[in-house]
Scaffold this motif. Structure first.
Motif, short mmCIF file in Angstrom:
data_model
loop_
_atom_site.label_atom_id
_atom_site.label_comp_id
_atom_site.label_asym_id
_atom_site.label_seq_id
_atom_site.Cartn_x
_atom_site.Cartn_y
_atom_site.Cartn_z
N UNK A 52 0.81 -1.23 0.00
CA UNK A 52 0.00 0.00 0.00
C UNK A 52 0.84 1.28 0.00
N UNK A 53 1.98 1.27 0.68
CA UNK A 53 2.73 2.53 0.76
C UNK A 53 3.49 2.84 -0.54
N UNK A 54 3.75 1.80 -1.37
CA UNK A 54 4.37 2.07 -2.68
C UNK A 54 3.32 2.67 -3.62
N UNK A 55 2.05 2.27 -3.43
CA UNK A 55 1.00 2.57 -4.41
C UNK A 55 0.19 3.81 -4.08
N UNK A 56 0.21 4.22 -2.84
CA UNK A 56 -0.63 5.38 -2.50
C UNK A 56 0.06 6.22 -1.44
N UNK A 57 0.12 7.51 -1.70
CA UNK A 57 0.65 8.47 -0.73
C UNK A 57 -0.13 9.76 -0.93
N UNK A 58 -0.44 10.46 0.17
CA UNK A 58 -1.17 11.72 0.01
C UNK A 58 -0.95 12.62 1.20
N UNK A 59 -0.94 13.91 0.94
CA UNK A 59 -0.93 14.90 2.02
C UNK A 59 -2.39 15.25 2.32
N UNK A 60 -2.68 15.59 3.57
CA UNK A 60 -4.08 15.88 3.93
C UNK A 60 -4.67 17.02 3.09
N UNK A 61 -3.82 17.91 2.60
CA UNK A 61 -4.28 19.04 1.76
C UNK A 61 -4.93 18.55 0.45
N UNK A 62 -4.79 17.27 0.12
CA UNK A 62 -5.24 16.81 -1.20
C UNK A 62 -6.67 16.25 -1.21
N UNK A 63 -7.31 16.10 -0.04
CA UNK A 63 -8.55 15.32 -0.02
C UNK A 63 -9.68 15.90 -0.87
N UNK A 64 -9.84 17.24 -0.83
CA UNK A 64 -10.91 17.81 -1.67
C UNK A 64 -10.62 17.59 -3.14
N UNK A 65 -9.36 17.81 -3.52
CA UNK A 65 -8.98 17.61 -4.93
C UNK A 65 -9.13 16.15 -5.33
N UNK A 66 -8.92 15.24 -4.40
CA UNK A 66 -9.10 13.82 -4.72
C UNK A 66 -10.55 13.55 -5.16
N UNK A 67 -11.50 14.21 -4.51
CA UNK A 67 -12.90 14.03 -4.92
C UNK A 67 -13.16 14.68 -6.29
N UNK A 68 -12.47 15.78 -6.56
CA UNK A 68 -12.58 16.38 -7.91
C UNK A 68 -12.10 15.39 -8.96
N UNK A 70 -12.09 12.10 -8.63
CA UNK A 70 -13.10 11.05 -8.74
C UNK A 70 -14.19 11.49 -9.72
N UNK A 71 -14.65 12.73 -9.57
CA UNK A 71 -15.74 13.21 -10.41
C UNK A 71 -15.32 13.29 -11.89
N UNK A 72 -14.12 13.81 -12.11
CA UNK A 72 -13.64 13.95 -13.49
C UNK A 72 -13.52 12.57 -14.16
N UNK A 73 -12.93 11.62 -13.44
CA UNK A 73 -12.74 10.29 -14.03
C UNK A 73 -14.10 9.61 -14.26
N UNK A 74 -15.01 9.74 -13.28
CA UNK A 74 -16.35 9.15 -13.46
C UNK A 74 -17.03 9.73 -14.69
N UNK A 108 -21.37 8.10 -1.02
CA UNK A 108 -21.88 9.47 -0.92
C UNK A 108 -20.76 10.37 -1.42
N UNK A 109 -21.03 11.10 -2.49
CA UNK A 109 -19.96 11.90 -3.08
C UNK A 109 -19.41 12.89 -2.05
N UNK A 110 -18.08 12.92 -1.89
CA UNK A 110 -17.45 13.85 -0.96
C UNK A 110 -17.29 13.29 0.44
N UNK A 111 -17.83 12.12 0.70
CA UNK A 111 -17.75 11.54 2.04
C UNK A 111 -16.79 10.34 2.00
N UNK A 112 -15.58 10.58 2.50
CA UNK A 112 -14.54 9.54 2.37
C UNK A 112 -14.87 8.29 3.17
N UNK A 113 -15.72 8.45 4.20
CA UNK A 113 -16.05 7.26 5.00
C UNK A 113 -16.98 6.32 4.22
N UNK A 122 -10.04 4.61 -4.57
CA UNK A 122 -11.40 4.13 -4.88
C UNK A 122 -11.63 4.18 -6.39
N UNK A 123 -11.34 5.31 -7.02
CA UNK A 123 -11.59 5.40 -8.46
C UNK A 123 -10.44 4.73 -9.24
#
Ligand code: HEM
Length: 301
Positions: A52-68, A70-74, A108-113, A122-123
């Protein structure tokens, strides 16, 4: 379609140097689904569990953009592959139907839980592409998050948080004639709705997609097995189709990478490619040969 017809052969000219070889992406689709979809998705999902640590890394500042992202790819999946993907939205509850894998995702879009894993994972586990998020701030670009299962000999954990020029620091002469500055300026000026694409290439021994720097000792030794006799089967041209999209809310960028491999034996079936690639390799300066993984092969000849 056979392997060679669908391969994104990367060369137009008979010589190769680093340059900004980006072109406008038309149609503006971040995702390509190939005949290898099921195998590559299975491999990605295994890697996400085992490394998992080779494949995914993120700073907390990225979470909103991560949902963006998700939306773009969907949006691209349902627009460009409506026969494979459907999205239904009911009162904030979204359902993604992946008809290739016969899967349904309720969230639920925007809800990481509400999703299994972080939004980019996820995407990312529905597409063959790796997904990187570059944040744009202080007139610079920073690698703030990545879903990267198939890296070409680099480490996401090491590069996380770096600026564009720091990321490219190990590449010899990348800053010659301010190429790094010019590319950085170009990326910062990318507009929403006008994505770009480019191809990057290298040579590798073996056909592994997950060539992370962390596992170099496992896959790197395959280079020693290359001989005059088996070079055509073992050595592969590795091409990354890369795309850059401006994200409207965060003003960051989505950088997608779709990796393709073709053995030299397969490549040699196309005589035009064979001749041109041979000409390119014969003329390539040593500082590029080294980073493209060709020096060890050249010593055979
Ligand atoms: C903005 C998103 C980008 C990211 C996150 C990114 C990331 C990377 C990384 C991690 C490497 C490997 C560095 C290493 O070996 O330590 C690399 C290599 C490289 N990148 Fe980028 N890159 C981006 C965009 C670009 C663009 C737009 C260009 C050119 C127009 C470019 C040109 C190159 C070149 C020439 C290499 C050397 C790789 C080789 O020759 O095989 N990159 N990049």
């Amino acid at each position: 379609m056979n392997k060679i017809d669908s391969f994104p052969y990367p060369f137009k000219e008979n010589s190769y140097r680093y340059s900004n070889n980006s072109i406008i992406l038309n149609p503006p689709n971040s995702i390509e689904i190939t005949s290898k979809y099921e195998n590559e998705i299975l491999l990605k999902r295994t890697l996400l569990k085992t490394s998992p640590s080779h494949c995914y890394q993120a700073l907390p500042t990225s979470f909103e953009a991560q949902w963006e992202i998700v939306e773009l790819v969907l949006n691209h999946l349902i627009t460009f592959y409506p026969h494979y993907f459907e999205l239904h939205k009911r009162n904030g509850n979204w359902i993604l139907h992946n008809k290739i894998l016969k899967e349904e995702e309720h969230f639920i879009f925007g809800d990481s839980s509400s999703v299994n894993g972080e939004p980019m994972n996820f995407i990312g586990k529905h597409v063959q592409e790796d997904l990187l998020y570059m944040a744009q701030r202080d007139a610079d670009l920073y690698l703030d998050a990545g879903h990267l299962c198939f890296p070409s000999n680099w480490s996401l954990a090491f590069k996380l948080g770096m600026r564009f020029k720091e990321i490219h620091e190990p590449i010899p002469r990348f800053n010659e004639k301010s190429l790094d500055d010019r590319i950085l300026r170009f990326i910062k000026n990318i507009d929403q709705g006008n994505p770009w694409t480019r191809k990057n290439w290298s040579l590798m021994a073996g056909d592994r997609l997950d060539t992370s720097l962390e596992t170099f000792e496992v896959w790197g030794k395959e280079r020693k097995n290359v001989t005059h006799e088996n070079v055509g089967q073992i050595v592969h041209l590795r091409v990354e189709v890369q795309k850059l999209f401006r994200l409207p809310v965060s003003n960051g960028l989505l950088f997608t990478i779709h990796t393709h491999l073709l053995s030299l034996e397969q490549l040699s079936l196309n005589k035009v490619w064979l001749k041109q690639f041979y000409t390119i390799l014969s003329e390539l300066p040593e500082y590029i040969l080294a980073i493209k993984g060709y020096l060890h092969i050249k010593t055979l000849y």
